[in-house]
Write a protein that holds these residues in place. Structure first.
Motif, PDB file in Angstrom:
ATOM      1  N   PRO A  11       0.836  -1.199   0.000  1.00  0.00           N
ATOM      2  CA  PRO A  11       0.000   0.000   0.000  1.00  0.00           C
ATOM      3  C   PRO A  11       0.877   1.258   0.000  1.00  0.00           C
ATOM      4  CG  PRO A  11      -0.125  -1.144   2.112  1.00  0.00           C
ATOM      5  CD  PRO A  11       0.591  -2.052   1.166  1.00  0.00           C
ATOM      6  N   ARG A  12       0.447   2.274  -0.747  1.00  0.00           N
ATOM      7  CA  ARG A  12       1.216   3.517  -0.836  1.00  0.00           C
ATOM      8  C   ARG A  12       1.068   4.286   0.461  1.00  0.00           C
ATOM      9  NH1 ARG A  12       1.832   4.435  -6.568  1.00  0.00           N
ATOM     10  NH2 ARG A  12       1.774   6.687  -6.460  1.00  0.00           N
ATOM     11  N   LYS A  13       2.216   4.661   1.020  1.00  0.00           N
ATOM     12  CA  LYS A  13       2.199   5.425   2.272  1.00  0.00           C
ATOM     13  C   LYS A  13       1.836   6.877   1.989  1.00  0.00           C
ATOM     14  CE  LYS A  13       5.562   3.058   5.246  1.00  0.00           C
ATOM     15  NZ  LYS A  13       6.716   2.479   4.546  1.00  0.00           N
ATOM     16  N   ALA A  17       4.291  17.496   2.882  1.00  0.00           N
ATOM     17  CA  ALA A  17       5.448  18.380   2.755  1.00  0.00           C
ATOM     18  C   ALA A  17       6.416  18.242   3.937  1.00  0.00           C
ATOM     19  CB  ALA A  17       4.989  19.823   2.595  1.00  0.00           C
ATOM     20  N   ALA A  18       5.875  18.104   5.148  1.00  0.00           N
ATOM     21  CA  ALA A  18       6.732  17.993   6.335  1.00  0.00           C
ATOM     22  C   ALA A  18       7.564  16.717   6.279  1.00  0.00           C
ATOM     23  CB  ALA A  18       5.877  18.014   7.597  1.00  0.00           C
ATOM     24  N   ARG A  19       6.926  15.628   5.881  1.00  0.00           N
ATOM     25  CA  ARG A  19       7.619  14.339   5.776  1.00  0.00           C
ATOM     26  C   ARG A  19       8.647  14.385   4.636  1.00  0.00           C
ATOM     27  NH1 ARG A  19      10.337  10.617   7.179  1.00  0.00           N
ATOM     28  NH2 ARG A  19      10.131   8.532   6.309  1.00  0.00           N
ATOM     29  N   ILE A  46       7.714  10.838  -4.070  1.00  0.00           N
ATOM     30  CA  ILE A  46       6.367  11.367  -4.300  1.00  0.00           C
ATOM     31  C   ILE A  46       5.580  10.409  -5.205  1.00  0.00           C
ATOM     32  CG2 ILE A  46       5.064  13.219  -5.447  1.00  0.00           C
ATOM     33  CD1 ILE A  46       7.294  15.168  -4.394  1.00  0.00           C
ATOM     34  N   ARG A  47       6.231   9.936  -6.273  1.00  0.00           N
ATOM     35  CA  ARG A  47       5.562   8.998  -7.201  1.00  0.00           C
ATOM     36  C   ARG A  47       5.147   7.718  -6.494  1.00  0.00           C
ATOM     37  NH1 ARG A  47       9.647  10.364 -10.664  1.00  0.00           N
ATOM     38  NH2 ARG A  47      10.729   8.391 -10.348  1.00  0.00           N
ATOM     39  N   ASN A  52      -0.449  13.735   0.178  1.00  0.00           N
ATOM     40  CA  ASN A  52      -1.521  14.066   1.096  1.00  0.00           C
ATOM     41  C   ASN A  52      -1.244  15.419   1.745  1.00  0.00           C
ATOM     42  OD1 ASN A  52      -3.651  13.870   2.812  1.00  0.00           O
ATOM     43  ND2 ASN A  52      -2.870  12.121   3.975  1.00  0.00           N
ATOM     44  N   ASP A  53      -1.255  16.471   0.928  1.00  0.00           N
ATOM     45  CA  ASP A  53      -0.954  17.800   1.449  1.00  0.00           C
ATOM     46  C   ASP A  53      -1.671  18.831   0.593  1.00  0.00           C
ATOM     47  OD1 ASP A  53       0.543  20.311   2.097  1.00  0.00           O
ATOM     48  OD2 ASP A  53       1.822  18.917   3.205  1.00  0.00           O
TER      49      ASP A  53
END
Length: 190
Positions: A11-13, A17-19, A46-47, A52-53
C-alpha cells in the motif's frame, strides 16, 4: 483470478510536505549529493506514495531542495569539486568528469572549477590510469603491435583522456624513468 492480487504492490504510504523535508534531510545526511540528484530522489518518493498535502507535490519538492541548499547541506559547486577530484584520483580524465557532472545535473557555473582542476590534473590522472592498467611505462613489455596500441589509446579516450596524451604516455617504454620524468616536468610547466 481473485481480486486479492490487484494491490499486491504494498500500500502507498501517505506523504506530505513535512515528511518530504524529513526525507530530504535524511538523504543529505547519508550522501553527498547535488540539487538535481536530491530532487530526483524526492520526486521518486512522491511517485511511490500517496500525496496528502494542500501544497502541490512538485512545489513542495522544489521547496525541500531549496531549503537543503539554504541550510548548506547541498552545494553543487562543492559537490562538483569533490566528485571531480575523486574521479581524477581514479585515473579518469576531464571529459569523463565533465560528462559525469552533466549526469549529476550540475550547471555550467557550478561545474567550472571542477572541470578546470580536472584539466590541470590531466597528466597525473592519465599516468594513474596507465599505472592501473599496466600500460606504456608501467607495462611488462613494450606494445609493438599497432592494433594493440590503438586499442590502448581507445581505452584512454574512454576514460576521458585526449588521444594525444595517451599516445605520449604509450610511447614511453617500460622502466624509462628519464622519459617519465621529462613528461612530468613538461606537465608542470603547462
Amino acid at each position: 483470478m481473485g481480486h486479492g492480487h490487484v494491490r499486491s504492490v504494498r500500500p502507498r504510504k501517505p506523504l506530505d510536505a513535512a515528511r518530504l523535508d524529513e526525507l530530504a534531510l535524511a538523504y543529505v545526511a547519508r550522501f553527498a549529493t547535488s540539487r538535481a540528484k536530491l530532487a530526483r530522489y524526492l520526486a521518486r518518493k512522491i511517485r511511490e506514495s500517496d500525496w496528502n498535502d494542500a501544497a502541490d507535490a512538485m512545489t513542495s519538492c522544489d521547496a525541500a531542495v531549496a531549503k537543503m541548499e539554504r541550510l548548506g547541506f547541498v552545494d553543487d559547486q562543492q559537490y562538483a569539486a569533490m566528485r571531480g577530484a575523486a574521479m581524477t584520483r581514479r585515473g579518469l580524465g576531464e571529459r569523463r568528469v565533465r560528462a559525469q557532472l552533466r549526469v549529476d545535473g550540475i550547471g555550467e557555473g557550478d561545474a567550472g572549477e571542477a572541470i578546470e582542476n580536472a584539466k590541470m590534473a590531466a597528466l597525473t590522472a592519465a599516468l594513474g590510469f596507465a599505472r592501473r592498467r599496466r600500460l606504456g611505462p608501467y607495462a611488462g613489455a613494450r606494445a609493438s603491435d599497432p592494433a594493440l596500441r590503438e586499442r590502448q589509446v581507445a581505452a584512454f579516450v574512454r576514460a576521458g583522456h585526449s588521444p594525444s596524451l595517451a599516445r605520449h604516455i604509450l610511447a614511453i617504454g617500460p622502466g624509462d624513468e628519464a622519459a617519465l620524468a621529462a613528461l612530468d616536468e613538461a606537465a608542470r610547466l603547462d
